[in-house]
Design an enzyme around this catalytic site. Structure first.
Site, short mmCIF file in Angstrom:
data_model
loop_
_atom_site.label_atom_id
_atom_site.label_comp_id
_atom_site.label_asym_id
_atom_site.label_seq_id
_atom_site.Cartn_x
_atom_site.Cartn_y
_atom_site.Cartn_z
N ARG A 1 -3.74 9.93 3.69
CA ARG A 1 -2.53 10.69 3.94
C ARG A 1 -1.65 10.78 2.68
NH1 ARG A 1 0.21 14.32 7.16
NH2 ARG A 1 2.40 13.79 7.32
N LYS B 1 0.83 -1.21 0.00
CA LYS B 1 0.00 0.00 0.00
C LYS B 1 0.87 1.26 0.00
CE LYS B 1 -1.93 1.88 3.96
NZ LYS B 1 -1.62 3.32 3.95
N ASN B 2 1.82 1.31 0.92
CA ASN B 2 2.57 2.55 1.09
C ASN B 2 3.56 2.79 -0.04
OD1 ASN B 2 1.11 3.10 3.33
ND2 ASN B 2 2.75 2.69 4.81
N ASP C 1 -5.33 8.42 8.73
CA ASP C 1 -5.77 7.75 9.94
C ASP C 1 -5.90 8.76 11.07
OD1 ASP C 1 -5.99 5.19 9.05
OD2 ASP C 1 -3.87 4.76 9.37
N ASP D 1 3.81 0.74 12.18
CA ASP D 1 2.66 0.03 11.61
C ASP D 1 2.57 -1.43 12.07
OD1 ASP D 1 2.13 2.38 10.35
OD2 ASP D 1 2.59 1.70 8.32
C1 UD1 Z 1 4.05 6.88 6.42
C2 UD1 Z 1 3.11 5.71 6.26
C3 UD1 Z 1 2.54 5.26 7.59
C4 UD1 Z 1 3.66 5.01 8.59
C5 UD1 Z 1 4.60 6.22 8.66
C6 UD1 Z 1 5.82 5.97 9.54
C7 UD1 Z 1 2.14 6.10 4.10
C8 UD1 Z 1 0.94 6.44 3.30
N1 UD1 Z 1 2.00 6.11 5.42
O1 UD1 Z 1 3.28 7.97 6.89
O2 UD1 Z 1 1.79 4.08 7.39
O3 UD1 Z 1 3.10 4.80 9.86
O4 UD1 Z 1 5.09 6.53 7.34
O5 UD1 Z 1 6.52 4.86 9.12
O6 UD1 Z 1 3.19 5.80 3.55
N2 UD1 Z 1 5.88 14.68 10.88
C9 UD1 Z 1 5.97 16.00 11.20
N3 UD1 Z 1 6.09 16.92 10.19
C10 UD1 Z 1 6.12 16.56 8.87
C11 UD1 Z 1 6.03 15.20 8.56
C12 UD1 Z 1 5.92 14.27 9.59
O7 UD1 Z 1 5.95 16.38 12.37
O8 UD1 Z 1 6.24 17.45 8.01
C13 UD1 Z 1 5.77 13.68 11.97
C14 UD1 Z 1 4.45 12.93 11.91
O9 UD1 Z 1 3.43 13.65 12.55
C15 UD1 Z 1 4.79 11.65 12.62
C16 UD1 Z 1 6.22 11.38 12.18
O10 UD1 Z 1 6.74 12.66 11.78
O11 UD1 Z 1 4.75 11.81 14.00
C17 UD1 Z 1 6.36 10.37 11.07
O12 UD1 Z 1 5.68 10.81 9.94
P1 UD1 Z 1 6.07 10.35 8.47
O13 UD1 Z 1 7.29 9.51 8.48
O14 UD1 Z 1 6.05 11.56 7.60
O15 UD1 Z 1 4.85 9.40 8.11
P2 UD1 Z 1 3.90 9.45 6.86
O16 UD1 Z 1 4.67 9.65 5.62
O17 UD1 Z 1 2.75 10.35 7.13
#
Ligand code: UD1
Length: 421
Positions: free
Chosen positions: A96, A24-25, A120, A310
């Protein structure tokens, strides 16, 4: 209309072979990358999940023409070049990964208006790192009425150090940098296998990217007409793979999880080994043998190559019936323990304290009606239901359908007493 539920009863140890669908991701990001060059793409090993449909609707609204053939696990995507540089809220709020259109559209067209993303509901998910990285490359943003409007006639290569190895920010910065003038270096980049998959596809399209899979990614910008469409096979889904490993393990079963890539889940498999689960790499997957009794361990979630957040609900489900006490520490999403209440309804003994969950194994779980609070937590409740006395009925199955390709059918094929009702 009655909404579907999943009914699970305990019973057989799971035995047999199960195929892991595509990730998925990964697929959602690969679909967004098709915005970057005109022409016809084919993605294969595409999982049959609802998030693919949602992403296809979003990209369709932007102007891509997409045909999904779930029977052949295949997407045909045609990019006619004449795109709408707007991602509307009704579609963006559903996943997301919709934020992943930002880098491709801004890099290629110099402008995009995108609603701030949803996803989510387990805590705040800001995009500050996406925006500050793009700003360092010359983009300007205005945020109004819930939309981010980004403009940059041309992006320029920059040296960017992420505060945290964010998956989404790394992906958006890489895709934007593909068309930037000059060289971009992203330090403290995320290293997840899905990012490697995206970079591999971009390189096949003509992008110049080095350091893929390491925490320093270097992108040498190319001209906007230098990319071409490709055919690409999506990597297997490591979280779905882990789900079948966990399901086999909790029932003391013996299951070949075909297409699971052990290198993509090395740390998790090591921790599973500590719990007494045998996981042997095979030619094309892993063979899992569950123990008579699982051993309790402590687990900490971290960015790749650490144990991914995850996987955590699955680990907590396993610890619920393990021999002693295990502490699970969440380092990515502080609020991501909501499913614990549902596991407690099955008789699990879990206490949460800040970002820790203290899980005391119980001899037996006991089936109950529960609801799936999100994709992974939903799957963990299914796994717990496999060993809960009586009947477990899981509602809000649409969360599970977002990310699982026929979880019920695959578990039933291994001998689980499970049905969609
Ligand atoms: C992706 C995955 C998700 C997984 C996550 C971490 C997808 C669609 N989703 O989510 O399933 O749980 O990686 O492995 O691929 N953050 C900030 N600022 C930002 C970006 C992120 O503060 O600009 C924080 C987020 O709130 C979170 C953490 O960083 O606490 C991790 O986020 P990130 O690695 O960006 O996850 P996603 O890409 O949203």
């Amino acid at each position: 209309m009655t909404l579907p539920r999943i009914r699970v009863r305990p019973g057989n140890r799971l035995v047999g072979t199960v195929d892991v669908p595509g990730a998925k991701n990964s697929v959602l990001k690969l679909m967004a990358a098709c915005l970057m060059a005109d022409g016809d793409y084919v993605l294969t090993n595409v999982p049959g999940i609802d998030d693919v449909t949602t992403m296809a609707n979003l990209l369709g609204a932007i102007g891509l023409r997409i045909t999904h053939d779930p029977g052949r696990a295949r997407l045909e995507i045609s990019n006619p070049g004449n795109l709408q540089l707007v991602a509307p809220y009704e579609l963006v709020e559903q996943i997301r990964a919709s934020i992943n259109v930002l880098g491709p559209l801004l890099g290629r067209f110099g402008e995009v208006r995108i609603a701030l993303p949803g996803g989510d509901d387990f805590g705040s998910r800001p995009i500050d790192m996406h925006l500050s990285g793009l700003a360092a490359m010359g983009a300007e943003f205005t945020i109004r009425h819930g939309d981010v409007h980004a403009v940059a006639d041309r992006l320029y290569g920059a040296e960017i150090t992420l505060d945290f190895p964010s998956v989404g920010a790394t992906e958006n910065l890489v895709t934007a940098a593909v068309f930037a003038k000059g060289t971009t270096i992203i330090d403290n980049a995320a290293r997840e296998p899905e990012i490697v998959d995206l970079c591999n596809m971009l390189v096949a399209m003509g992008a110049r990217i080095e350091g893929v899979g390491s925490s320093t990614i270097t992108i040498h910008g190319v001209e906007r007409d230098e990319l071409r469409p490709v055919n690409h096979a999506v990597i297997p889904d490591r979280v779905q793979a882990a789900t079948y490993v966990a399901a086999a393990a909790i029932t003391g079963g013996e299951v070949t999880v075909r297409n699971a890539v052990p290198e993509h889940m090395e740390m998790l498999l090591r921790r599973f080994g500590d719990m007494g689960i045998t996981v042997e790499p095979q030619h094309n997957g892993v063979l899992v043998v569950g123990p008579d009794k699982l051993r309790s361990i402590d687990v900490v979630t971290l960015p790749f190559p650490g144990v991914a957040t995850d996987y955590k609900p699955l680990v907590v489900a396993l610890l619920s019936v393990a021999d002693s006490v295990g502490i699970v520490t969440e380092n990515l999403y502080p609020g991501r323990f909501r499913y614990v209440d549902e596991l407690r309804r099955l008789g699990a003994n879990i206490r949460t304290d800040g970002h820790h969950a203290i899980v005391r194994g119980v001899p037996r779980l006991s089936g109950a009606p529960v609801h799936a609070p999100d994709i992974r937590a939903g799957a963990a409740l299914v796994v717990a239901g496999l060993v809960a006395d009586g009947e477990t009925v899981i509602s809000d199955v649409h969360h599970i359908d977002r990310g699982y390709d026929d979880l019920v059918g695959r578990l039933a094929s291994l001998g689980a007493d499970i049905a969609r009702v």
